[in-house]
Design an enzyme around this catalytic site. Structure first.
Site, short mmCIF file in Angstrom:
data_model
loop_
_atom_site.label_atom_id
_atom_site.label_comp_id
_atom_site.label_asym_id
_atom_site.label_seq_id
_atom_site.Cartn_x
_atom_site.Cartn_y
_atom_site.Cartn_z
N GLY A 94 34.86 1.40 15.91
CA GLY A 94 34.46 0.19 16.62
C GLY A 94 34.86 0.29 18.08
O GLY A 94 34.06 0.03 18.98
N ASP A 95 36.12 0.69 18.33
CA ASP A 95 36.60 0.81 19.72
C ASP A 95 35.74 1.82 20.49
O ASP A 95 35.34 1.59 21.61
CB ASP A 95 38.06 1.29 19.74
CG ASP A 95 39.00 0.27 19.10
OD1 ASP A 95 38.56 -0.89 18.94
OD2 ASP A 95 40.13 0.64 18.74
N SER A 138 35.82 3.04 10.68
CA SER A 138 37.20 2.65 10.95
C SER A 138 37.26 1.79 12.21
O SER A 138 36.30 1.68 12.96
CB SER A 138 38.05 3.90 11.16
OG SER A 138 37.69 4.51 12.38
N LYS A 139 38.43 1.21 12.38
CA LYS A 139 38.69 0.39 13.57
C LYS A 139 38.43 1.23 14.83
O LYS A 139 37.90 0.75 15.81
CB LYS A 139 40.13 -0.09 13.50
CG LYS A 139 40.61 -0.90 14.64
CD LYS A 139 41.90 -1.59 14.25
CE LYS A 139 43.12 -1.10 14.99
NZ LYS A 139 43.05 -0.99 16.42
N ARG A 140 38.82 2.49 14.75
CA ARG A 140 38.65 3.36 15.91
C ARG A 140 37.17 3.56 16.27
O ARG A 140 36.80 3.66 17.43
CB ARG A 140 39.32 4.71 15.68
CG ARG A 140 40.52 4.87 16.62
CD ARG A 140 41.08 6.26 16.62
NE ARG A 140 41.65 6.59 15.33
CZ ARG A 140 41.39 7.74 14.67
NH1 ARG A 140 40.56 8.62 15.19
NH2 ARG A 140 41.97 7.98 13.53
#
Ligand code: GLU
Length: 510
Positions: free
Chosen positions: A269-270, A265-267
């Site tokens: 990546g962060d 998920s995008k999270r």
């Protein structure tokens, strides 16, 4: 393949495109090109509540960057225009009405309060499914339960309604997936999905089937997350157009977190410090920026390559593929069933390989922009090219050209003093003073002549060449990095080389 291959990527414009989305584009594209087919991009924007300003443009910019040009789309036109579902609104209703006539769909007048009450009742009864389905439909406010004249009266009175598919219980729906093979869905687990909303807009489920039919889609490839919706789509195909018209399906495996534990998920990546979006995405409301591969300095060739091998290989050890090779070698049957773990280190490796492989002309403009954005101006294109060729082996992402190459444009602003100072003495100072004298007189400024003089003086003065080389490197570069020392001197030129040695002598000389 008898009929022309026509595939579609059907994004909903709800935000940036993540790795999985672009990989879906890529697999569609490769399949189409391999079979001399058409690649269509259809914008599925019927859920206006999820529509996000700028998302559609972002999707096309992204495809443009990747070089995956659609044959038909909102932008590219084509014989089945419009390619944006919101503009096709009048098309869908007749099919929903047809389903009602056939007994495969019904009007439902339930208000949100009634739907909520239904769920509460099911919860209280300990039901493990809160779906609107065959269990409860006959106790709801719909045309299956109401008399025809009651239904008509409600419609005539302008009562808002939706149209729902009527999914029969106890049916097994066979389904063949090009990646997963033969499967079966049990209709008892499928709910009566809304097909047409109260505002007359179709839902995704209805629109996707109708448009795939009208646009003569032969193969539909999409992410695995759509597998649970497949039974509804198959039923719609069966009721509306006949199963023999249905496209061949393939549900692509998920892209997983690096540890394999669930969907990336995008999270993630962060949290782990890498992008999962193709390009920077700026949320139009919060203005929050989600980082993308492009801006991080990835080459589209590398990005495509790393996506292609996330869940696919050609059965050999080969890892680096150009788009042309991928078109030639790709086959959907070779896509793996299981999810593919994303490994950012490996992603960088691909970029490094492509930086080495491609002529620098392919990405020189972008490198130039990076230098300009950092305040380095007056860049001569030929000189930049020379520098890039010298350091490309050392670069993983494009901004590395700046960090690895700034000293070709600017004198060092500081030195690796810890390396020079302990070895510095009067003899070194004398050596560099002679070097300045001799280099000054040198007529042909090339690496070999510079090196010859450098070594000649070292021999005369009986000094250690290794130490002197390290020092000269620090004087010219600021640190111990970089390609061949004398090539650096040749490239920056006589005036700069002499100037930099003199500058350094001022710092270390005392
Ligand atoms: N509109 C769907 C999405 O947002 C497309 C699913 C499909 O390809 O059928 O991903």
């Amino acid at each position: 393949m008898a009929n022309k291959v026509r595939v579609r990527f059907a994004p909903s414009p709800t935000g940036g495109l993540h790795l999985g989305g672009v990989r879906t584009v890529l697999f569609n594209y490769l399949f189409a090109k391999k079979h001399q087919g058409d690649f269509i991009v259809r914008v599925e924007d019927t859920d206006q509540t999820r529509w996000v300003d700028g998302a559609e443009k972002y999707i096309f910019d992204c495809l443009d960057w990747c070089g995956l040009v659609p044959d038909e789309s909102v932008i590219h036109g084509g014989p089945y225009t419009p390619y944006r579902q919101s503009e096709r609104k009048p098309i869908y209703r007749q099919y929903a009405e047809q389903l009602i006539q056939q007994g495969n769909a019904y009007y439902a007048f339930d208000t949100s309060a009634e739907l909520e009450a239904m769920r509460e009742k099911l919860k209280a009864a300990g039901s493990n499914s809160l779906q609107y389905d065959h269990h409860i439909r006959m106790s709801m406010n719909n045309s299956l339960r109401l008399l025809p004249e009651e239904t008509k009266a409600l419609i005539d009175a302008g009562t808002p309604y939706v149209i729902r598919i009527k999914v029969n219980s106890n049916e097994l729906i066979p389904f063949s997936d090009m990646i997963r093979g033969e499967m079966e869905f049990d209709t008892n687990t499928v709910d009566d999905k809304v097909l047409l909303k109260a505002d007359g807009m179709p839902t995704y489920h209805l629109a996707v089937v109708i448009d795939d039919y009208l646009m003569k889609i032969s193969h539909a490839f999409r992410g695995e997350e759509w597998l649970p919706s497949a039974p509804v789509h198959i039923l719609l195909w069966k009721y509306l157009f006949g199963l023999d018209q249905m496209p061949h399906w393939a549900h692509l495996p998920l892209i997983l977190k690096p540890d394999g534990n669930g969907k990336l998920s995008k999270r993630d990546g962060d949290r782990l410090g890498f992008p999962v979006y193709a390009m920077d995405w700026i949320d139009p409301t919060s203005k929050e920026v989600t980082k993308g591969f492009k801006e991080l300095g990835f080459l589209p060739e590398a990005f495509i390559n790393l996506l292609a091998v996330l869940g696919w290989n050609d059965g050999t050890e080969q890892e680096v593929f150009s788009l042309e090779e991928l078109i030639e070698k790709f086959s959907i049957e070779k896509v793996h069933k299981g999810g593919a773990k994303f490994d950012f280190e490996k992603a960088k490796w691909f970029n490094q390989e492509w930086i080495k492989k491609l002529p620098i002309e392919n990405y020189k403009e972008r490198v130039k922009e990076i230098f300009l954005s950092k305040g380095v101006s007056n860049i001569d294109d030929n000189y930049l090219g020379e520098v890039m060729n010298l350091i490309k082996e050392r670069c993983i992402v494009l901004p590395d050209f700046y960090t690895q190459g700034l000293y070709f444009f600017d004198s060092p602003s500081s030195y690796d003093e810890a390396s020079v100072k302990p070895k510095w003495d009067e003899a070194k100072k004398e050596y560099f003073n002679s070097l300045i004298d001799q280099l000054n007189q040198l007529e042909s400024w090339d690496a070999i002549s510079i090196e010859t003089i450098f070594k000649q003086i070292a021999t005369e003065k009986n000094s250690k060449v290794g130490e002197l080389q390290m020092m000269l490197r620090v004087f010219l570069v600021g640190s111990k990095m970089g390609p061949g020392l004398f090539i650096i001197a040749e490239t920056i030129g006589k005036i700069n080389t002499l100037q930099r040695i003199e500058n350094a002598l001022k710092v270390f000389g005392a």
